[in-house]
Design an enzyme around this catalytic site. Sequence first.
Site, short mmCIF file in Angstrom:
data_model
loop_
_atom_site.label_atom_id
_atom_site.label_comp_id
_atom_site.label_asym_id
_atom_site.label_seq_id
_atom_site.Cartn_x
_atom_site.Cartn_y
_atom_site.Cartn_z
N SER B 15 20.70 -19.52 11.46
CA SER B 15 21.32 -20.97 12.14
C SER B 15 21.41 -21.76 10.85
O SER B 15 22.42 -21.49 10.03
CB SER B 15 20.69 -21.27 13.24
OG SER B 15 19.55 -21.96 12.90
N HIS B 42 24.37 -19.40 14.66
CA HIS B 42 24.74 -20.53 15.62
C HIS B 42 25.96 -21.28 15.08
O HIS B 42 25.72 -21.77 14.03
CB HIS B 42 23.59 -21.28 15.88
CG HIS B 42 22.43 -20.47 16.26
ND1 HIS B 42 21.00 -20.85 16.15
CD2 HIS B 42 22.46 -19.29 17.16
CE1 HIS B 42 20.35 -20.08 16.96
NE2 HIS B 42 20.92 -18.98 17.59
N ASP B 135 14.92 -18.68 17.60
CA ASP B 135 15.89 -17.55 18.02
C ASP B 135 15.81 -16.44 17.18
O ASP B 135 15.48 -16.62 15.86
CB ASP B 135 17.43 -17.81 18.01
CG ASP B 135 18.21 -17.08 18.90
OD1 ASP B 135 17.93 -16.23 19.56
OD2 ASP B 135 19.42 -17.31 18.97
#
Lengths: 283, 201
Positions: B15, B42, B135
């Site tokens: 991300s 992301h 994540d």
Amino acid sequence: MEQTEHQNEIQTEDIELELLLEAIFKKFGYDFRDYNKAHVKRRILQRKQSLGLRSLSDLQHKTLHEKGFIDVLLRDLSINVTEMYRDPSFYAAMRNEVLPILKTYPYIKIWHAGCATGEEVYSFAIMLKEEGLYHRTQIYATDFNPVVLETARKGIYPISKIKEFTANYQQAGGTHSFSEYYLAKYDSAILNQNLRENIVFAEHNLVTDSVFAEVHLIVCRNVLIYFNKTLQNRVLQIFSESLIKGGYLGLGSKENIMFTDIYPFFETLDSKNKIYKKKVHLP
Amino acid sequence: MELNNTYKVIVIGTSAGGLKVLKELFAALTPNFTLSVLVVQHLSPQSDGFMAHYLNKLSHLTIKEADAGELLLPNHAYIAPANYHLLVEKDHSLSLSVSEKVSYARPSIDVLFESAAEVFLDQLIGIVLTGANDDGAKGLINIHQFGGLTIVQDPAEAEVSAMPLAAIQTGKVDHVLGMSEIIKLLNTLSEQNHLGKQRSI
């Protein structure tokens, strides 16, 4: 060694999943057998886990024997994530490129297939009102899931979503103030009743039902991505047959008719926003 | 480092700070790279595929946004589109889903890792790079469980260390490496695949 055990486990689970989908179809008529498996399996396993069940066979037993449990699975398997004016550029393109043509017809019929909780149907209703077309439009909004259709019919959404809806509305080229279209009450935004006047909400299953009506525009967004090739072709064939010559088809931003059976019968109007037009002179 | 396996697919999750390391990685992977790469970064829901175009220009690999239904090819990298989960089907085709966000993310790294883990088993490599949440940690556990190789970017080197740290905390990480070592490892694997093919001919 460990891998073979895992492979064995996965194989068993896949057999159980197939049997479960077969059971759902035979008993309830909902056909998920031609859905892409990765997504279906993920949702079904989540349900199994949250119920603390040992296997998908147990879940199958519950599905067949426990009254009303099928509704839980239907909710798991239907995607009801949507928002008003999702992908605003799609709506801007509809307003600028499609509505001016639809305007030339005395009466406009639109089929919104797989409308889920209805946010995008109302987005169209508002747009048609602003373009002065709504009074001579009939919108058929369909979904296979009666539970989400009930939400769609009510047109009541969490007030927390309004900020996002309003931003989308503006980006989509809305010409009024979005606040004109709803009434805020406690935690809810109640859409104006008159937006519903020319919308018919109805149960229709793209997988098992056939042609719905003859229409000028079909909107079906982020439904085909869940279907395998066979099912995509079946559904697109229904769409193709339901559209008048010169009618329009609007899909989700990652959906495409390019590698499907109906491609020769359509031209691409907007490749980014996935808007297609059925050819007037068919090949 | 033992590399006696024939890896075919790499899944990468990142991300915050991701674009920079992805650029470094894809610029350095060798021509005729024998593996397929799947990436979840992301992104804001409004992103429009810029990243795939940008990375494609600087890499020997063909890099594109994933389309629903396309089949995985070697020497190709597929980026999850903004606002869609990316999953792998049994027949090695890609599928997309707009179902609920998972840990506030769509695309979710865990969703990709979990679905790839059970399709590719011990032919899969999972890599978690710089990022600001956890994540990918759950997904790495799945990859490990199904026999895949798990790699995490050295948190000391990562622009944002939270995601690598969360991954390491699972205890299921095979290697913690700097970017240059990750690149070397992947290129070596690709090289070995080539040699393996020649030998079998």
